[in-house]
Design an enzyme around this catalytic site. Structure first.
Site, PDB file in Angstrom:
ATOM      1  N   CYS A   2     -43.871  44.910  98.137  1.00 14.99           N
ATOM      2  CA  CYS A   2     -43.435  43.619  97.635  1.00 14.99           C
ATOM      3  C   CYS A   2     -42.368  43.099  98.592  1.00 14.99           C
ATOM      4  O   CYS A   2     -41.859  43.834  99.419  1.00 14.99           O
ATOM      5  CB  CYS A   2     -42.836  43.767  96.254  1.00 14.99           C
ATOM      6  SG  CYS A   2     -43.851  44.706  95.119  1.00 14.99           S
ATOM      7  N   ARG A  27     -46.413  41.061 102.931  1.00 15.61           N
ATOM      8  CA  ARG A  27     -46.049  42.350 102.332  1.00 15.61           C
ATOM      9  C   ARG A  27     -46.698  42.581 100.969  1.00 15.61           C
ATOM     10  O   ARG A  27     -46.784  43.711 100.498  1.00 15.61           O
ATOM     11  CB  ARG A  27     -44.532  42.432 102.169  1.00 15.61           C
ATOM     12  CG  ARG A  27     -43.794  42.463 103.480  1.00 15.61           C
ATOM     13  CD  ARG A  27     -42.326  42.583 103.212  1.00 15.61           C
ATOM     14  NE  ARG A  27     -42.022  43.858 102.599  1.00 15.61           N
ATOM     15  CZ  ARG A  27     -41.528  44.902 103.246  1.00 15.61           C
ATOM     16  NH1 ARG A  27     -41.293  44.824 104.521  1.00 15.61           N
ATOM     17  NH2 ARG A  27     -41.265  46.019 102.618  1.00 15.61           N
ATOM     18  N   TRP A  74     -46.737  42.946  94.836  1.00 15.70           N
ATOM     19  CA  TRP A  74     -47.982  43.698  94.987  1.00 15.70           C
ATOM     20  C   TRP A  74     -47.979  44.671  93.816  1.00 15.70           C
ATOM     21  O   TRP A  74     -47.169  45.591  93.778  1.00 15.70           O
ATOM     22  CB  TRP A  74     -47.966  44.424  96.325  1.00 15.70           C
ATOM     23  CG  TRP A  74     -49.235  45.107  96.700  1.00 15.70           C
ATOM     24  CD1 TRP A  74     -50.283  44.585  97.411  1.00 15.70           C
ATOM     25  CD2 TRP A  74     -49.596  46.475  96.439  1.00 15.70           C
ATOM     26  NE1 TRP A  74     -51.263  45.527  97.593  1.00 15.70           N
ATOM     27  CE2 TRP A  74     -50.874  46.694  97.012  1.00 15.70           C
ATOM     28  CE3 TRP A  74     -48.978  47.529  95.766  1.00 15.70           C
ATOM     29  CZ2 TRP A  74     -51.529  47.906  96.933  1.00 15.70           C
ATOM     30  CZ3 TRP A  74     -49.640  48.750  95.693  1.00 15.70           C
ATOM     31  CH2 TRP A  74     -50.905  48.926  96.278  1.00 15.70           C
ATOM     32  N   ASN A 100     -38.316  45.886  94.321  1.00 18.12           N
ATOM     33  CA  ASN A 100     -39.392  46.548  95.070  1.00 18.12           C
ATOM     34  C   ASN A 100     -39.284  48.037  94.783  1.00 18.12           C
ATOM     35  O   ASN A 100     -38.171  48.565  94.708  1.00 18.12           O
ATOM     36  CB  ASN A 100     -39.204  46.395  96.579  1.00 18.12           C
ATOM     37  CG  ASN A 100     -39.514  45.012  97.071  1.00 18.12           C
ATOM     38  OD1 ASN A 100     -39.960  44.166  96.307  1.00 18.12           O
ATOM     39  ND2 ASN A 100     -39.270  44.777  98.345  1.00 18.12           N
ATOM     40  N   GLY A 101     -40.427  48.706  94.688  1.00 16.59           N
ATOM     41  CA  GLY A 101     -40.387  50.155  94.490  1.00 16.59           C
ATOM     42  C   GLY A 101     -40.934  50.536  93.132  1.00 16.59           C
ATOM     43  O   GLY A 101     -41.613  49.743  92.483  1.00 16.59           O
ATOM     44  N   GLU A 486     -60.886  54.189 113.342  1.00 14.66           N
ATOM     45  CA  GLU A 486     -60.060  52.985 113.304  1.00 14.66           C
ATOM     46  C   GLU A 486     -60.946  51.719 113.256  1.00 14.66           C
ATOM     47  O   GLU A 486     -60.639  50.771 112.531  1.00 14.66           O
ATOM     48  CB  GLU A 486     -59.129  52.968 114.526  1.00 14.66           C
ATOM     49  CG  GLU A 486     -58.293  51.726 114.703  1.00 14.66           C
ATOM     50  CD  GLU A 486     -57.346  51.408 113.542  1.00 14.66           C
ATOM     51  OE1 GLU A 486     -57.175  52.245 112.648  1.00 14.66           O
ATOM     52  OE2 GLU A 486     -56.810  50.289 113.535  1.00 14.66           O
ATOM     53  N   LYS A 490     -60.717  49.051 110.247  1.00 15.81           N
ATOM     54  CA  LYS A 490     -60.423  47.630 110.496  1.00 15.81           C
ATOM     55  C   LYS A 490     -61.457  46.762 109.794  1.00 15.81           C
ATOM     56  O   LYS A 490     -61.148  45.765 109.161  1.00 15.81           O
ATOM     57  CB  LYS A 490     -60.484  47.398 112.004  1.00 15.81           C
ATOM     58  CG  LYS A 490     -59.451  46.661 112.727  1.00 15.81           C
ATOM     59  CD  LYS A 490     -58.014  46.933 112.609  1.00 15.81           C
ATOM     60  CE  LYS A 490     -57.505  47.821 111.571  1.00 15.81           C
ATOM     61  NZ  LYS A 490     -56.182  48.282 111.602  1.00 15.81           N
ATOM     62  N   GLU A 493     -61.037  46.813 105.985  1.00 16.32           N
ATOM     63  CA  GLU A 493     -59.818  46.114 105.562  1.00 16.32           C
ATOM     64  C   GLU A 493     -60.006  44.601 105.522  1.00 16.32           C
ATOM     65  O   GLU A 493     -59.602  43.950 104.569  1.00 16.32           O
ATOM     66  CB  GLU A 493     -58.662  46.418 106.533  1.00 16.32           C
ATOM     67  CG  GLU A 493     -58.031  47.769 106.340  1.00 16.32           C
ATOM     68  CD  GLU A 493     -56.924  48.022 107.360  1.00 16.32           C
ATOM     69  OE1 GLU A 493     -55.864  48.495 106.956  1.00 16.32           O
ATOM     70  OE2 GLU A 493     -57.126  47.766 108.569  1.00 16.32           O
ATOM     71  N   HIS A 509     -75.693  65.661 110.720  1.00 12.08           N
ATOM     72  CA  HIS A 509     -75.454  66.500 109.541  1.00 12.08           C
ATOM     73  C   HIS A 509     -75.296  65.658 108.278  1.00 12.08           C
ATOM     74  O   HIS A 509     -74.696  66.118 107.304  1.00 12.08           O
ATOM     75  CB  HIS A 509     -74.214  67.374 109.754  1.00 12.08           C
ATOM     76  CG  HIS A 509     -74.346  68.303 110.912  1.00 12.08           C
ATOM     77  ND1 HIS A 509     -75.253  69.328 110.943  1.00 12.08           N
ATOM     78  CD2 HIS A 509     -73.727  68.323 112.117  1.00 12.08           C
ATOM     79  CE1 HIS A 509     -75.165  69.971 112.103  1.00 12.08           C
ATOM     80  NE2 HIS A 509     -74.247  69.364 112.831  1.00 12.08           N
ATOM     81  N   LYS A 608     -48.924  45.316 103.664  1.00 10.84           N
ATOM     82  CA  LYS A 608     -48.584  45.695 105.033  1.00 10.84           C
ATOM     83  C   LYS A 608     -47.780  46.984 105.079  1.00 10.84           C
ATOM     84  O   LYS A 608     -47.994  47.839 105.915  1.00 10.84           O
ATOM     85  CB  LYS A 608     -47.785  44.546 105.662  1.00 10.84           C
ATOM     86  CG  LYS A 608     -47.365  44.795 107.088  1.00 10.84           C
ATOM     87  CD  LYS A 608     -48.563  44.761 108.001  1.00 10.84           C
ATOM     88  CE  LYS A 608     -48.242  45.126 109.425  1.00 10.84           C
ATOM     89  NZ  LYS A 608     -49.468  45.504 110.141  1.00 10.84           N
TER      90      LYS A 608
HETATM   91  C1  G6P Z   1     -50.740  50.157 105.218  1.00 10.69           C
HETATM   92  C2  G6P Z   1     -51.154  49.112 106.226  1.00 10.69           C
HETATM   93  C3  G6P Z   1     -51.855  49.795 107.405  1.00 10.69           C
HETATM   94  C4  G6P Z   1     -50.960  50.871 108.005  1.00 10.69           C
HETATM   95  C5  G6P Z   1     -50.502  51.873 106.945  1.00 10.69           C
HETATM   96  C6  G6P Z   1     -49.412  52.783 107.486  1.00 10.69           C
HETATM   97  O1  G6P Z   1     -51.856  50.694 104.601  1.00 10.69           O
HETATM   98  O2  G6P Z   1     -52.012  48.160 105.645  1.00 10.69           O
HETATM   99  O3  G6P Z   1     -52.166  48.836 108.394  1.00 10.69           O
HETATM  100  O4  G6P Z   1     -51.645  51.534 109.007  1.00 10.69           O
HETATM  101  O5  G6P Z   1     -49.954  51.195 105.822  1.00 10.69           O
HETATM  102  O6  G6P Z   1     -48.282  52.003 107.741  1.00 10.69           O
HETATM  103  P1  G6P Z   1     -47.143  52.327 108.753  1.00 10.69           P
HETATM  104  O7  G6P Z   1     -46.203  51.154 108.656  1.00 10.69           O
HETATM  105  O8  G6P Z   1     -46.504  53.601 108.292  1.00 10.69           O
HETATM  106  O9  G6P Z   1     -47.737  52.462 110.109  1.00 10.69           O
END
Ligand code: G6P
Length: 613
Positions: A2, A27, A74, A100-101, A486, A490, A493, A509, A608
């Site tokens: 958040c 965020r 969030w 937040n938290g 990755e 991507k 996401e 497999h 984020k």
């Molecule tokens: C969230 C973000 C990802 C990121 C992950 C780890 O899930 O959406 O893009 O890779 O957190 O975040 P960090 O800030 O620790 O790299």
């Protein structure tokens, strides 16, 4: 996760809070709200949905006042609706709080407060804190800071909070424990609070990072910082080194695209001043460890989440190959609750873009408490992980706003490469010639990436062809296996297409059963020691009529007749090649998402920076 912003000063608060929320929207974005004090009136405006909804609400209600707090949420506890949106109010609606938290003892607190006659309006854990503050006033607290600090003594869990009250107006009281919070020190009696620097940088570059257990009071006449147990404390003022343009779209349609295109520069930045041509080595000012201690390292444990974890896997291969040190990579969320065997002389590397990911931070703290030496590879300067690791390497990618990580990932790979080079040279597992070759290859990377970005249209056309696909498979081997993971992440996401990344040779497999003419398969096949093996995998996919997008370096001659599309990226050393094979996958995911009408910068359900478990 958040986002929090607060303002006290000479100007109207509402536009400043709204602007701060817009900059924090990345965020978290399922609901938002503001609370503003004006004389003996406290106005709250909340809306579910994105900040645009709140902007409309503010337009209608036009709250006046020069002291206020705001929040973008969030959801963790309770549905993302207007009632659960922050700020939360006391029963008499004279205290407003954003948080937040996660309050871990919320259930117990709620039972106690209900017994005391407090009535809850929302399903959130946050509401317990505002009632506790109210209760502290009832028990005799004279000031808002006294009430907040008394209340917090009963709270367990993670929080960053900002509170205002009619009972002690014209001030904001903020507190932090486990969720990031910083103060913005403006001019002429203007003070801000933000959960990250993006919220305040339009007004000031002077910030004070709060530590866990800290609380602070912001008034027009100044600010004061305290620690819950130690009383008044002094916290240094830091200067943010980037400016507003770093967090604006600058003509790009989306932050994600802007950040993909920033990579030539972010790669230059991560290497700036760190490459030693003659010595064939890297200079890493943040590695403050003595050579002797570095040479004692017998084992490396890397931990991270999400995309950063993928960078960690590439780091594992690099460190083993170049520095000949055994490496393990663990999801932080798993590591923190396991009972890992901690051998002496193990170096813990934590990788994080935000430096605030709750699981990564918790794993770091857990292992540090067992005496483990820790290093951070972090993007956000001054963040918790950067401050709590013993030493580290900043990735210097600049603020990353798009929720899907792009430029931070490639900078993490290069940071790990620099560290592997440094360690390899110190441990004598890399010769001078190897070191020089690597420095030379590193230097060329930004230009190679520029070359790939020039092919942007190719990826748009490719996306056009595959935009209705329901699934994607990404295959890679060796250094390209983490890239496959990755690429798949991507795509999931931002476009919501189901995708899997798999080690190329493991395909037979299991995943091979999925392949038919409807399955696009992205095969990462640059010229490296396993190229020939990956060609065989391509043949297996072809035999089952899969649609193949091959990413090659060099001519890819063996693949031309076998693949449906051939993407050529420049050739570099195998351990640096992931930087170059990643960029096409970022662009492919981006264009697929745009063509499918997805909200690229704020994908549904994602945040984020995940500051809760
Ligand atoms: C969230 C973000 C990802 C990121 C992950 C780890 O899930 O959406 O893009 O890779 O957190 O975040 P960090 O800030 O620790 O790299």
């Amino acid at each position: 996760m958040c986002g929090i912003v607060g303002y006290v000063g000479p100007q109207e608060a509402a536009p400043i809070l709204l602007e701060g929320l817009r900059r924090l929207e990345y965020r978290g974005y399922d609901s938002a709200g503001v609370a503003i004090l004006n004389g003996d009136v406290l106005t709250t405006v909340k809306r579910s949905g994105k900040i645009a909804e709140l902007a409309e609400g503010l337009e209608q209600e036009r709250p006046k006042g020069t002291c206020g707090i705001a929040h973008t949420r969030w959801a963790t506890h309770g549905a993302p609706n207007q009632v659960n949106a922050h700020p939360h109010l006391s029963m008499d609606e004279d205290i407003a709080l954003v948080h937040n938290g996660i309050i871990e003892n919320a259930r117990a607190l709620k039972m106690k407060l209900t017994g005391l006659g407090f009535k809850f309006r929302s399903e959130t854990d946050t509401e317990t804190v505002v009632h506790l503050i109210d209760h502290a006033f009832k028990l005799g607290a004279k000031t808002l800071e006294d009430a907040v600090s008394t209340a917090l003594l009963e709270v367990e869990g993670a929080y960053g909070i900002a509170v205002i009250s009619l009972r002690d107006p014209d001030k904001i009281v903020v507190a932090r424990n486990g969720s990031p919070l910083l103060l913005g020190i403006g001019k002429d009696g203007e003070y801000l609070v933000g959960s990250d620097a993006a919220a305040v940088v339009a007004h000031t570059r002077d910030v004070v990072y709060l530590d866990d257990g800290d609380y602070a009071v912001l008034e027009r006449g100044g600010y004061r910082t305290y620690h819950l147990e130690r009383g008044a404390v002094s916290r240094a003022v830091h200067e943010i080194t980037w400016d507003l343009s770093a967090i604006e779209k600058s003509g790009f349609e989306h932050f994600m695209l802007k950040e993909i295109f920033e990579q030539p520069n972010s790669l230059r930045d991560v290497m700036r001043g760190r490459l030693l041509e003659e010595e064939g080595n890297a200079r890493l000012g943040g590695i403050t460890l003595k050579d002797d201690d570095l040479l004692k390292v017998k084992r490396v444990l890397i931990t991270a989440c999400g995309t950063s974890w993928h960078a960690g896997l590439i780091g594992e291969y690099m460190l083993e190959e170049l520095a000949r040190v055994p490496v393990e990579v663990e999801y932080a969320s798993e590591l923190r609750y396991r009972n890992p065997v901690i051998e002496e002389n193990t170096l813990l590397i934590t990788i994080s873009q935000s430096g605030e990911t709750a699981d990564t931070l918790a794993a770091l703290r857990e292992l540090k408490s067992h005496g483990m030496l820790s290093m951070g590879i972090v993007n956000a300067v001054g963040s918790s992980i950067a401050r709590e690791t013993d030493f580290g390497v900043y990735t210097h990618a600049g603020p990353e706003i798009g929720v899907a990580s792009t430029k931070a990932f490639t900078s993490q790979i290069v940071s790990l490469a620099l560290f592997a080079l440094y360690l390899g040279r110190r441990r004598d597992t890399m010769s001078l010639a190897d070191g020089r070759e690597m420095v030379h290859a590193l230097r060329q990377l930004p230009e190679h990436v520029e070359h790939i970005l020039e092919m942007n249209d190719v990826f748009r056309e490719l996306a056009q062809e595959y935009k209705d696909s329901k699934n994607f498979l990404y295959l890679g081997r060796g250094y390209q296996f983490p890239v496959a993971l990755e690429g798949a992440l991507k795509l999931k996401e931002v476009s919501y297409i189901h995708a899997e990344g798999y080690p190329a040779a493991e395909m037979k497999h299991g995943p091979i059963a999925l392949i038919d003419e409807h399955m696009p398969v992205v095969v990462l096949a640059p010229q490296d020691p396993v190229y020939g093996k990956v060609v065989s995998t391509v043949e297996e996919v072809k035999a089952r009529n899969g649609r193949i997008i091959g990413v090659v370096s060099g001519s890819g001659a063996e693949l031309i007749a076998k693949v449906d599309h051939l993407i050529k990226v420049p050739q570099t050393l195998p351990w640096l090649q992931p930087v170059l094979t990643t960029v096409p996958l970022q662009l492919l995911a981006y264009h697929l998402a745009v063509l499918r009408g997805c909200d690229v910068d704020q994908p549904r359900n994602l945040a984020k920076s995940v500051t809760v478990e």
